[in-house]
Write a protein that holds these residues in place. Sequence first.
Motif, PDB file in Angstrom:
ATOM      1  N   ILE A  21      -4.551   6.131  -2.298  1.00  0.00           N
ATOM      2  CA  ILE A  21      -3.917   4.936  -1.754  1.00  0.00           C
ATOM      3  C   ILE A  21      -3.917   3.930  -2.883  1.00  0.00           C
ATOM      4  N   VAL A  22      -2.736   3.434  -3.210  1.00  0.00           N
ATOM      5  CA  VAL A  22      -2.582   2.500  -4.319  1.00  0.00           C
ATOM      6  C   VAL A  22      -2.254   1.118  -3.764  1.00  0.00           C
ATOM      7  N   MET A  75       0.856  -1.179   0.000  1.00  0.00           N
ATOM      8  CA  MET A  75       0.000   0.000   0.000  1.00  0.00           C
ATOM      9  C   MET A  75       0.895   1.232   0.000  1.00  0.00           C
ATOM     10  N   LYS A  76       0.607   2.147  -0.937  1.00  0.00           N
ATOM     11  CA  LYS A  76       1.362   3.391  -1.018  1.00  0.00           C
ATOM     12  C   LYS A  76       0.396   4.554  -1.152  1.00  0.00           C
ATOM     13  N   ILE A  77       0.795   5.696  -0.604  1.00  0.00           N
ATOM     14  CA  ILE A  77       0.032   6.933  -0.782  1.00  0.00           C
ATOM     15  C   ILE A  77       0.823   7.811  -1.723  1.00  0.00           C
ATOM     16  N   LYS A  78       0.132   8.275  -2.778  1.00  0.00           N
ATOM     17  CA  LYS A  78       0.775   9.071  -3.819  1.00  0.00           C
ATOM     18  C   LYS A  78      -0.174  10.164  -4.286  1.00  0.00           C
ATOM     19  N   ASN A  79       0.408  11.166  -4.937  1.00  0.00           N
ATOM     20  CA  ASN A  79      -0.425  12.144  -5.636  1.00  0.00           C
ATOM     21  C   ASN A  79      -1.113  11.461  -6.815  1.00  0.00           C
ATOM     22  N   CYS A  80      -2.335  11.865  -7.084  1.00  0.00           N
ATOM     23  CA  CYS A  80      -3.020  11.379  -8.277  1.00  0.00           C
ATOM     24  C   CYS A  80      -2.384  12.004  -9.512  1.00  0.00           C
ATOM     25  N   LEU A  81      -2.504  11.306 -10.626  1.00  0.00           N
ATOM     26  CA  LEU A  81      -1.988  11.758 -11.914  1.00  0.00           C
ATOM     27  C   LEU A  81      -3.149  12.008 -12.862  1.00  0.00           C
ATOM     28  N   LEU A  82      -2.890  12.767 -13.903  1.00  0.00           N
ATOM     29  CA  LEU A  82      -3.933  13.008 -14.900  1.00  0.00           C
ATOM     30  C   LEU A  82      -4.447  11.697 -15.494  1.00  0.00           C
ATOM     31  N   ILE A 128      -9.399   5.225   6.353  1.00  0.00           N
ATOM     32  CA  ILE A 128      -9.348   6.478   7.108  1.00  0.00           C
ATOM     33  C   ILE A 128      -8.151   6.494   8.050  1.00  0.00           C
ATOM     34  N   ASP A 129      -7.782   5.347   8.596  1.00  0.00           N
ATOM     35  CA  ASP A 129      -6.631   5.293   9.498  1.00  0.00           C
ATOM     36  C   ASP A 129      -5.339   5.625   8.758  1.00  0.00           C
ATOM     37  N   GLU A 130      -5.201   5.141   7.533  1.00  0.00           N
ATOM     38  CA  GLU A 130      -4.033   5.457   6.704  1.00  0.00           C
ATOM     39  C   GLU A 130      -4.028   6.936   6.329  1.00  0.00           C
ATOM     40  N   ILE A 131      -5.211   7.453   6.000  1.00  0.00           N
ATOM     41  CA  ILE A 131      -5.331   8.869   5.633  1.00  0.00           C
ATOM     42  C   ILE A 131      -4.968   9.753   6.821  1.00  0.00           C
ATOM     43  N   VAL A 132      -5.431   9.392   8.010  1.00  0.00           N
ATOM     44  CA  VAL A 132      -5.120  10.183   9.207  1.00  0.00           C
ATOM     45  C   VAL A 132      -3.621  10.172   9.477  1.00  0.00           C
ATOM     46  N   ALA A 133      -2.996   8.999   9.431  1.00  0.00           N
ATOM     47  CA  ALA A 133      -1.547   8.928   9.675  1.00  0.00           C
ATOM     48  C   ALA A 133      -0.796   9.763   8.641  1.00  0.00           C
ATOM     49  N   TRP A 134      -1.191   9.642   7.370  1.00  0.00           N
ATOM     50  CA  TRP A 134      -0.550  10.411   6.300  1.00  0.00           C
ATOM     51  C   TRP A 134      -0.778  11.913   6.518  1.00  0.00           C
ATOM     52  N   THR A 136     -24.710  10.176  11.743  1.00  0.00           N
ATOM     53  CA  THR A 136     -24.124   9.628  12.965  1.00  0.00           C
ATOM     54  C   THR A 136     -23.069   8.556  12.670  1.00  0.00           C
ATOM     55  N   LYS A 137     -23.237   7.794  11.599  1.00  0.00           N
ATOM     56  CA  LYS A 137     -22.234   6.768  11.265  1.00  0.00           C
ATOM     57  C   LYS A 137     -20.906   7.411  10.869  1.00  0.00           C
ATOM     58  N   LEU A 138     -20.951   8.495  10.093  1.00  0.00           N
ATOM     59  CA  LEU A 138     -19.710   9.171   9.727  1.00  0.00           C
ATOM     60  C   LEU A 138     -19.085   9.877  10.929  1.00  0.00           C
ATOM     61  N   ILE A 139     -19.921  10.424  11.802  1.00  0.00           N
ATOM     62  CA  ILE A 139     -19.396  11.050  13.018  1.00  0.00           C
ATOM     63  C   ILE A 139     -18.628  10.001  13.821  1.00  0.00           C
ATOM     64  N   GLU A 140     -19.201   8.850  14.005  1.00  0.00           N
ATOM     65  CA  GLU A 140     -18.540   7.762  14.730  1.00  0.00           C
ATOM     66  C   GLU A 140     -17.273   7.300  14.004  1.00  0.00           C
ATOM     67  N   HIS A 141     -17.348   7.197  12.670  1.00  0.00           N
ATOM     68  CA  HIS A 141     -16.215   6.750  11.864  1.00  0.00           C
ATOM     69  C   HIS A 141     -15.026   7.697  12.019  1.00  0.00           C
ATOM     70  N   TYR A 142     -15.279   8.994  11.895  1.00  0.00           N
ATOM     71  CA  TYR A 142     -14.188   9.966  11.975  1.00  0.00           C
ATOM     72  C   TYR A 142     -13.637  10.109  13.389  1.00  0.00           C
ATOM     73  N   THR A 143     -14.508  10.062  14.390  1.00  0.00           N
ATOM     74  CA  THR A 143     -13.998  10.166  15.759  1.00  0.00           C
ATOM     75  C   THR A 143     -13.211   8.909  16.143  1.00  0.00           C
ATOM     76  N   SER A 144     -13.603   7.757  15.631  1.00  0.00           N
ATOM     77  CA  SER A 144     -12.852   6.529  15.926  1.00  0.00           C
ATOM     78  C   SER A 144     -11.470   6.549  15.279  1.00  0.00           C
ATOM     79  N   ALA A 145     -11.290   7.404  14.274  1.00  0.00           N
ATOM     80  CA  ALA A 145      -9.998   7.537  13.597  1.00  0.00           C
ATOM     81  C   ALA A 145      -9.125   8.624  14.222  1.00  0.00           C
TER      82      ALA A 145
END
Length: 173
Positions: free
Chosen positions: A53-54, A1-8, A99-105, A127-136
């Motif tokens: 994330i690739v 798994m890698k995090i990179k800029n998107c390309l055209l 989301i955990d990878e995005i938060v660390a990045w 409420t599901k997204l609120i829980e999702h983001y707070t858990s991250a």
Amino acid sequence: MKIKNCLLTDLKEISSLYEAARNLQIQREMVVWPSFEDSFLIKEIEEKRQWKIVIDDFIACNWAITFEDKEIWEERDNNDAIYIHRICTNPKLRGNRYIDEIVAWSKKYANDQEKRYVRLDTLGNNTKLIEHYTSAGFDFLGMVKLIDTEKLPYHYQKEPNCCLFEIDLRSES
């Protein structure tokens, strides 16, 4: 798994992920993102604000960032944050907590950019997204009613109730 800029060359795949996200939003009766023009996405890609994330040479998840978000964050926007928008996961890979990878990045990226906060928002009382983001690791700052939505994408004009989230990098030191 890698995090990179998107390309055209990712444009078609990104558009497909947004379409899948819109379909899920419709199915779950959530606020639905508009269709984003290619020119809008190309600008974000060229400005290196679209990320991915690739895994095995395909996009598992993508998102966009901004460095300013005055219409949403108003007086809190003081050039001290990165703002995450439109997190979008490949439908075949949902549930993998990217989301955990995005938060660390994003914490590292914000520190590298000398920013204090990582912020994001979501519309409506989801409420599901609120829980999702707070858990991250995001702090839920509450819901605000957006006032100046004219410059924002259409879905912000349709649903002005906005949930705000942030990670204060100073409080984690």
